[in-house]
Structure formats: C-alpha cells, structure tokens
Design a protein around this motif. Structure first.
Motif, short mmCIF file in Angstrom:
data_model
loop_
_atom_site.label_atom_id
_atom_site.label_comp_id
_atom_site.label_asym_id
_atom_site.label_seq_id
_atom_site.Cartn_x
_atom_site.Cartn_y
_atom_site.Cartn_z
N GLU A 24 -12.49 -8.54 -15.40
CA GLU A 24 -13.77 -9.25 -15.53
C GLU A 24 -14.62 -9.09 -14.27
N LEU A 25 -14.02 -9.24 -13.11
CA LEU A 25 -14.77 -9.15 -11.86
C LEU A 25 -15.27 -7.73 -11.60
N ILE A 26 -14.49 -6.74 -11.95
CA ILE A 26 -14.91 -5.36 -11.78
C ILE A 26 -16.08 -5.04 -12.72
N ARG A 27 -16.06 -5.60 -13.91
CA ARG A 27 -17.21 -5.43 -14.83
C ARG A 27 -18.49 -6.01 -14.23
N GLU A 28 -18.32 -7.05 -13.41
CA GLU A 28 -19.47 -7.67 -12.72
C GLU A 28 -19.79 -6.96 -11.40
N GLU A 29 -19.13 -5.81 -11.18
CA GLU A 29 -19.32 -4.99 -9.98
C GLU A 29 -18.98 -5.72 -8.69
N LYS A 30 -17.91 -6.50 -8.72
CA LYS A 30 -17.42 -7.22 -7.55
C LYS A 30 -16.26 -6.45 -6.93
N LYS A 31 -16.02 -6.70 -5.66
CA LYS A 31 -14.86 -6.13 -4.96
C LYS A 31 -13.80 -7.22 -4.87
N VAL A 32 -12.55 -6.85 -5.17
CA VAL A 32 -11.47 -7.83 -5.30
C VAL A 32 -10.26 -7.44 -4.46
N ALA A 33 -9.73 -8.41 -3.71
CA ALA A 33 -8.47 -8.24 -3.00
C ALA A 33 -7.45 -9.19 -3.63
N VAL A 34 -6.26 -8.68 -3.89
CA VAL A 34 -5.20 -9.49 -4.50
C VAL A 34 -4.01 -9.50 -3.56
N THR A 57 -5.57 2.37 -7.92
CA THR A 57 -6.40 3.36 -7.25
C THR A 57 -7.90 3.09 -7.40
N HIS A 58 -8.26 1.96 -7.96
CA HIS A 58 -9.67 1.62 -8.14
C HIS A 58 -10.29 1.36 -6.77
N PRO A 59 -11.44 1.94 -6.47
CA PRO A 59 -12.04 1.80 -5.14
C PRO A 59 -12.50 0.39 -4.79
N ASN A 60 -12.67 -0.48 -5.78
CA ASN A 60 -13.12 -1.85 -5.51
C ASN A 60 -12.01 -2.89 -5.61
N VAL A 61 -10.76 -2.41 -5.66
CA VAL A 61 -9.62 -3.33 -5.78
C VAL A 61 -8.59 -2.98 -4.70
N PHE A 62 -8.13 -4.02 -4.02
CA PHE A 62 -7.05 -3.88 -3.03
C PHE A 62 -5.94 -4.83 -3.45
N ILE A 63 -4.75 -4.30 -3.65
CA ILE A 63 -3.61 -5.14 -4.05
C ILE A 63 -2.50 -4.96 -3.02
N ARG A 64 -2.00 -6.08 -2.53
CA ARG A 64 -0.93 -6.04 -1.52
C ARG A 64 0.11 -7.09 -1.85
N SER A 65 1.37 -6.70 -1.87
CA SER A 65 2.47 -7.64 -2.05
C SER A 65 2.92 -8.15 -0.69
N LEU A 66 3.15 -9.43 -0.61
CA LEU A 66 3.68 -10.08 0.59
C LEU A 66 4.98 -10.76 0.22
N ALA A 67 5.94 -10.68 1.10
CA ALA A 67 7.25 -11.29 0.84
C ALA A 67 7.30 -12.72 1.36
N THR A 68 8.06 -13.56 0.68
CA THR A 68 8.23 -14.94 1.14
C THR A 68 9.09 -15.00 2.39
N ARG A 69 9.92 -13.98 2.59
CA ARG A 69 10.81 -13.90 3.75
C ARG A 69 11.64 -15.17 3.94
N GLY A 70 12.10 -15.69 2.82
CA GLY A 70 12.97 -16.85 2.86
C GLY A 70 12.25 -18.18 3.00
N SER A 71 10.93 -18.15 3.07
CA SER A 71 10.16 -19.37 3.22
C SER A 71 10.24 -20.22 1.96
N MET A 72 10.37 -21.52 2.13
CA MET A 72 10.43 -22.43 0.99
C MET A 72 9.02 -22.63 0.43
#
Length: 140
Positions: A67-77, A103-118
């Motif tokens: 939806e956000l890409i259709r609105e021509e927005k840039k999104v980080a996840v 690989t979409h130029p307006n989307v950045f996706i990054r996984s972060l680990a909990t590293r044992g955090s509650m």
C-alpha cells in the motif's frame, strides 16, 4: 568516521545504513559517538506490529508495504527475530517472507536479533530506529 557514515546514510546509501546498524547492534567501539551525532530533524511515521508466532505479522507488513509503495512512499522495516543460540544472529529472517520487496529501491528490510533479551525486542531497537530516522524513509 561516524560523520562520513551518517552523511552517506542521509544521501540514501543503503549499504552505509546496513553497516551502521551492525555497528550499533554489535556495540562496536565508537557506536555511542554515532548515536550522539544523530539529529532528530526528520520524523518519519513509525508503525509497530507485534503478536504471537503465526499470527500473520509478516503478511500484514507485506500488505502495508504494498500500500505504501503504491502511494510512492519509502519504507524501512525492522524485523525483530529470536536469536540463534550459536551466534546470536537473527534466526527466522522474516524478510524472506517479504521477498518481493527485497530488491525494491524504496524498501529497506533488516532483521534484528533479540540476542536473548526478554520481551521479544532487540536490546538496540530504539537506537537503531533513531538511526533509521536519519535516512530518507517516510515510514519505519
């Protein structure tokens, strides 16, 4: 060093953003200086989604990105995943479920680990979000 990195991030250099996230996540020497140099001159909208495994979080995020890409927005996840017991890295990699955006130029996706955090969050979620706010995204 952090001035150059931050300058590259503000220009939209995704590799610099990924490098800086790892820099903060791994608490490398000087990461505090980078965080102190951040200016809150941008206010992208931040959306938080949580729920138990299998609830459809990735499916919902995938639809929101669409939806956000259709609105021509840039999104980080920022996907927060349980940690591997061996290297404390992200185990599930939710970004694989959102592969059409990888690989979409307006989307950045990054996984972060909990590293044992509650509580299901990465211990550096706030700091990394502050960093991503300095990049040119409309939504995080």
């Amino acid at each position: 060093m952090h001035e150059v990195l931050l300058s590259q991030i503000k220009k939209g250099d995704i590799k610099s953003l990924a490098r800086a996230i790892s820099f903060i996540e791994n608490e490398q020497q000087g990461h505090d200086d980078l965080l102190r140099s951040l200016q809150d001159d941008r206010s992208p909208k931040i959306i938080g989604i949580t729920g138990p495994p299998g609830a459809g979080k990735s499916t919902l995020v995938d639809a929101l990105i669409d939806e956000l890409i259709r609105e021509e927005k840039k999104v980080a996840v920022l996907c927060i995943d349980p940690s591997s017991p061996f290297n404390f890295g992200a185990l599930l990699g939710d970004r694989i479920r959102m592969s059409k955006w990888y690989t979409h130029p307006n989307v950045f996706i990054r996984s972060l680990a909990t590293r044992g955090s509650m509580g299901g969050l990465s211990p550096k979620t706030i700091e990394i979000t502050d960093l991503v706010k300095s990049a040119n995204f409309d939504y995080i």
